[in-house]
Each structure stands twice: as C-alpha cells, then as structure tokens.
Design a protein around this motif. Structure first.
Motif, PDB file in Angstrom:
ATOM      1  N   ALA A  36       0.831  -1.203   0.000  1.00  0.00           N
ATOM      2  CA  ALA A  36       0.000   0.000   0.000  1.00  0.00           C
ATOM      3  C   ALA A  36       0.866   1.253   0.000  1.00  0.00           C
ATOM      4  O   ALA A  36       0.570   2.238  -0.696  1.00  0.00           O
ATOM      5  CB  ALA A  36      -0.926  -0.006   1.215  1.00  0.00           C
ATOM      6  N   LEU A  37       1.940   1.218   0.772  1.00  0.00           N
ATOM      7  CA  LEU A  37       2.831   2.382   0.857  1.00  0.00           C
ATOM      8  C   LEU A  37       3.543   2.641  -0.467  1.00  0.00           C
ATOM      9  O   LEU A  37       3.682   3.784  -0.902  1.00  0.00           O
ATOM     10  CB  LEU A  37       3.857   2.158   1.972  1.00  0.00           C
ATOM     11  CG  LEU A  37       4.821   3.319   2.253  1.00  0.00           C
ATOM     12  CD1 LEU A  37       4.049   4.539   2.751  1.00  0.00           C
ATOM     13  CD2 LEU A  37       5.878   2.900   3.263  1.00  0.00           C
ATOM     14  N   VAL A  38       3.961   1.571  -1.141  1.00  0.00           N
ATOM     15  CA  VAL A  38       4.749   1.709  -2.364  1.00  0.00           C
ATOM     16  C   VAL A  38       3.870   1.980  -3.591  1.00  0.00           C
ATOM     17  O   VAL A  38       4.248   2.778  -4.462  1.00  0.00           O
ATOM     18  CB  VAL A  38       5.593   0.437  -2.599  1.00  0.00           C
ATOM     19  CG1 VAL A  38       6.319   0.498  -3.941  1.00  0.00           C
ATOM     20  CG2 VAL A  38       6.602   0.261  -1.477  1.00  0.00           C
ATOM     21  N   LEU A  39       2.698   1.341  -3.666  1.00  0.00           N
ATOM     22  CA  LEU A  39       1.893   1.386  -4.885  1.00  0.00           C
ATOM     23  C   LEU A  39       0.531   2.068  -4.705  1.00  0.00           C
ATOM     24  O   LEU A  39       0.156   2.927  -5.503  1.00  0.00           O
ATOM     25  CB  LEU A  39       1.682  -0.036  -5.414  1.00  0.00           C
ATOM     26  CG  LEU A  39       2.945  -0.799  -5.822  1.00  0.00           C
ATOM     27  CD1 LEU A  39       2.601  -2.233  -6.197  1.00  0.00           C
ATOM     28  CD2 LEU A  39       3.647  -0.108  -6.975  1.00  0.00           C
ATOM     29  N   VAL A  40      -0.203   1.670  -3.671  1.00  0.00           N
ATOM     30  CA  VAL A  40      -1.583   2.157  -3.517  1.00  0.00           C
ATOM     31  C   VAL A  40      -1.621   3.597  -3.029  1.00  0.00           C
ATOM     32  O   VAL A  40      -2.458   4.391  -3.475  1.00  0.00           O
ATOM     33  CB  VAL A  40      -2.378   1.238  -2.566  1.00  0.00           C
ATOM     34  CG1 VAL A  40      -3.841   1.684  -2.497  1.00  0.00           C
ATOM     35  CG2 VAL A  40      -2.300  -0.209  -3.025  1.00  0.00           C
ATOM     36  N   LEU A  41      -0.722   3.958  -2.121  1.00  0.00           N
ATOM     37  CA  LEU A  41      -0.703   5.326  -1.593  1.00  0.00           C
ATOM     38  C   LEU A  41      -0.426   6.375  -2.672  1.00  0.00           C
ATOM     39  O   LEU A  41      -1.145   7.378  -2.757  1.00  0.00           O
ATOM     40  CB  LEU A  41       0.321   5.430  -0.458  1.00  0.00           C
ATOM     41  CG  LEU A  41       0.357   6.775   0.287  1.00  0.00           C
ATOM     42  CD1 LEU A  41      -0.958   7.020   1.013  1.00  0.00           C
ATOM     43  CD2 LEU A  41       1.523   6.805   1.274  1.00  0.00           C
TER      44      LEU A  41
END
Length: 335
Positions: A36-41
């Motif tokens: 989530a931190l690398v892609l979704v955020l």
C-alpha cells in the motif's frame, strides 16, 4: 493460507467475502501495508490531489478567455499577449492530464498485479514477500494493460450509447410532447446498474489476467461466465466500494479543494493526509475483495484451482520454477 477450503468458498456471500478479505488484511498486514505504501498510496494521492493543481489552472484559463473576449470587443492590442498566455496554459493543462492518466493507469495496474499475486500466493500455501511480489509485477502488467484497453473500449462504447439514448429521448419529447423526465430517470438507473456490472467484469478480468492464461477480450468473456451465480453478490460489493471511494473523494473536494481560502495550510495538509490514507485503505481492500470474489466464483462453478499448478505458475512468474513444457495452466476439475 486462507481459512476457507475451495469447496467451502462457494457459500460465501457479501458478509463472508468482506470477512475473508479483512482476515487476509489482518494476517498479512506487514506485506500489504508495504504494498500500500509503495503502490496504492501514490495512486490514491494522485486521484485526490490532482485537482489541487488542475483547478487553479482551469480558473486561470477561464479568466483569460473572458479577458480576451473583452479586449477583442474593445479593439485592444493586448489580445496577442493574452492569446499566447492561453495557448501556454492549454498546453500545460493537456500535459498535466496526460501525465495524470499515465500515472494513475500505471499504479492502478501495478497495485492490482501485486495484491492479486499476493492473495494467490496465500491461497496456494506459499509465503509472499515484498521482494518476490515486486519482482513479479513487471511480468504481468502488459497482460493487465491489454485487458484494460479492451475495458476502456467497452466503456467508451457504453457511455456513447447512453448519451445517444438520452439525446433520442429528448428529441422525441420535443417532437411528440411526451414527458421526458420519467424516461431519463429510468435511463440513468439502468445506466448506473450496467455500469456497476461492467466494473464487476473489469475487476474479475483483471484477476484472471494475472492468475490465468487468458487476458484481453478473452479474459472479459471468461469473467462474464465466471460471475454467473454470484452476480448479485459481486455487484453489491463493487457498488459498496464505488460508494466508499465517492464519499472520500467528495469530502476531499469539499473540505480541501473548495475550502482552501477558509482553512489553514497545516489543517489542510493534516486532513488531506487522513483522506489519502483512507482512500488507500479502501483501494487496497477493494483489490483484496475482487481477488476473493474470483476464488468464490471459481468454487461456485466447481472449478477448484489446483494448488500445485497454481504454485508452479506463481514460481514461473517469480523465476523460481520453469516448466519443462511451457507455462503450466491452472487446471480445473469438477468437485
């Protein structure tokens, strides 16, 4: 590994699929938080924050257009300068839109590939790691892109048909005098219902493009057949996801974008960050749900996925295992 066996997942309804997705989220919170931190955020930030840059430019374009009209009517020589500024602003806006679309599309495809692959690893009994997942993502994004392009073509055709139908209803009303409002309301309701269904097909086709040999139009056709029997459940879940994203976007627009003159910068940054995190959680949960829906639909049709074949396919993606006779497809069999 998931708590549910393949033959048990066919009985999952709306609540069951939500519970199953949250179990995966809680159990693998470290991996999914990293994804989530690398892609979704970044994806969620771009979806919400792009209006903070584009809106001032759009307002400036409108202002310069009105100024240009006024100067032309007055016969002023300043029209050349204003026209040049307008050209420059339109170029900036066009470049911004293109960059936004490319960025959102790229991170959307990468997020889908990463989370779907992770869920498949969990289902097959393999332990997914961030390094392994990120190494697999570049191998499947082209398949997802092909599927998306077909979805985009279908969506354009569908929206064009909706606009044409609305125009026909209005034209018939002006010719015959039949009340147009009830027909337009019925058309909008049908349009929204079909829109939700098309989103279901899109989400399932995305999972199919990652976990099976099918992609593009073939994945869309397979998705239509796969969702049969679970169509209502899938539509409810996708509609719920669309409502959540709409609520977060509406709050961001009203409190951060429109309210920028009446709130301090620190408070805007704080509340904006909270809303970006909220949308990231919603998007992550949405991809988990579409993955669980896929396995539920497979189980409903008694197409239990062979975990050994699935494991070999996942290993082939990550480069750990290379089949002797080409890629090993996921085998299905009657339970």
């Amino acid at each position: 590994m998931m708590d549910k066996e393949p033959e048990e997942m066919q009985f999952l309804g709306v609540v069951g699929i939500i519970k199953e997705s949250f179990k995966i989220l809680v159990r693998y919170v470290r991996l999914l938080s990293a994804l989530a931190l690398v892609l979704v955020l970044p994806l969620s930030f771009a979806v919400l924050a792009h209006t903070l840059v584009s809106n001032p430019l759009i307002h400036k374009i409108k202002y310069n257009e009105s100024e240009l009209n006024a100067e032309e009517q007055a016969g002023s020589l300043d029209t050349v300068r204003i026209r040049n500024e307008l050209y420059s602003e339109w170029i900036k806006l066009g470049a911004m839109v293109v960059a936004y679309v490319v960025f959102v599309l790229a991170f959307s495809l990468l997020s889908t590939a990463a989370v779907v692959y992770s869920v498949a690893c969990i289902y097959s009994g393999k332990e997914p790691t961030l390094v392994k997942v990120m190494s697999v993502v570049p191998r499947v994004w082209k398949r997802l892109m092909c599927t998306f392009l077909w979805v985009y073509l279908v969506m354009i055709s569908y929206h064009a048909a909706f606009v044409l139908s609305a125009v026909i209803i209005i034209v018939v009303d002006t010719k015959i005098g039949i009340p147009v409002l009830p027909f337009l309301i019925a058309l909008v309701v049908i349009f929204l219902g079909v829109q939700v269904y098309l989103n279901v097909i899109w989400h399932l086709a995305s999972v199919i493009s990652v976990l099976e040999e099918s992609y593009g139009l073939k994945a869309l056709k397979k998705s239509v057949n796969l969702v049969k029997g679970k169509k209502v459940v899938a539509c409810i879940l996708v509609f719920f996801y669309m409502i959540l994203t709409a609520i977060v976007s509406a709050i961001f627009h009203s409190q951060i974008v429109k309210n920028h003159h009446h709130s301090k910068t620190i408070s805007r940054v704080f509340y904006g960050s909270i809303l970006v995190l909220a949308l990231s959680l919603v998007n992550l949960w949405g991809i988990l749900v579409q993955s669980v829906i896929y396995f539920t639909c497979k189980s409903y049709h008694h197409e239990s996925i062979d975990r050994i074949a699935l494991s070999e396919l996942l290993d082939a993606y990550s480069g750990e295992y290379v089949p002797l006779k080409g890629p090993i497809p996921m085998e299905t069999f009657e339970v």
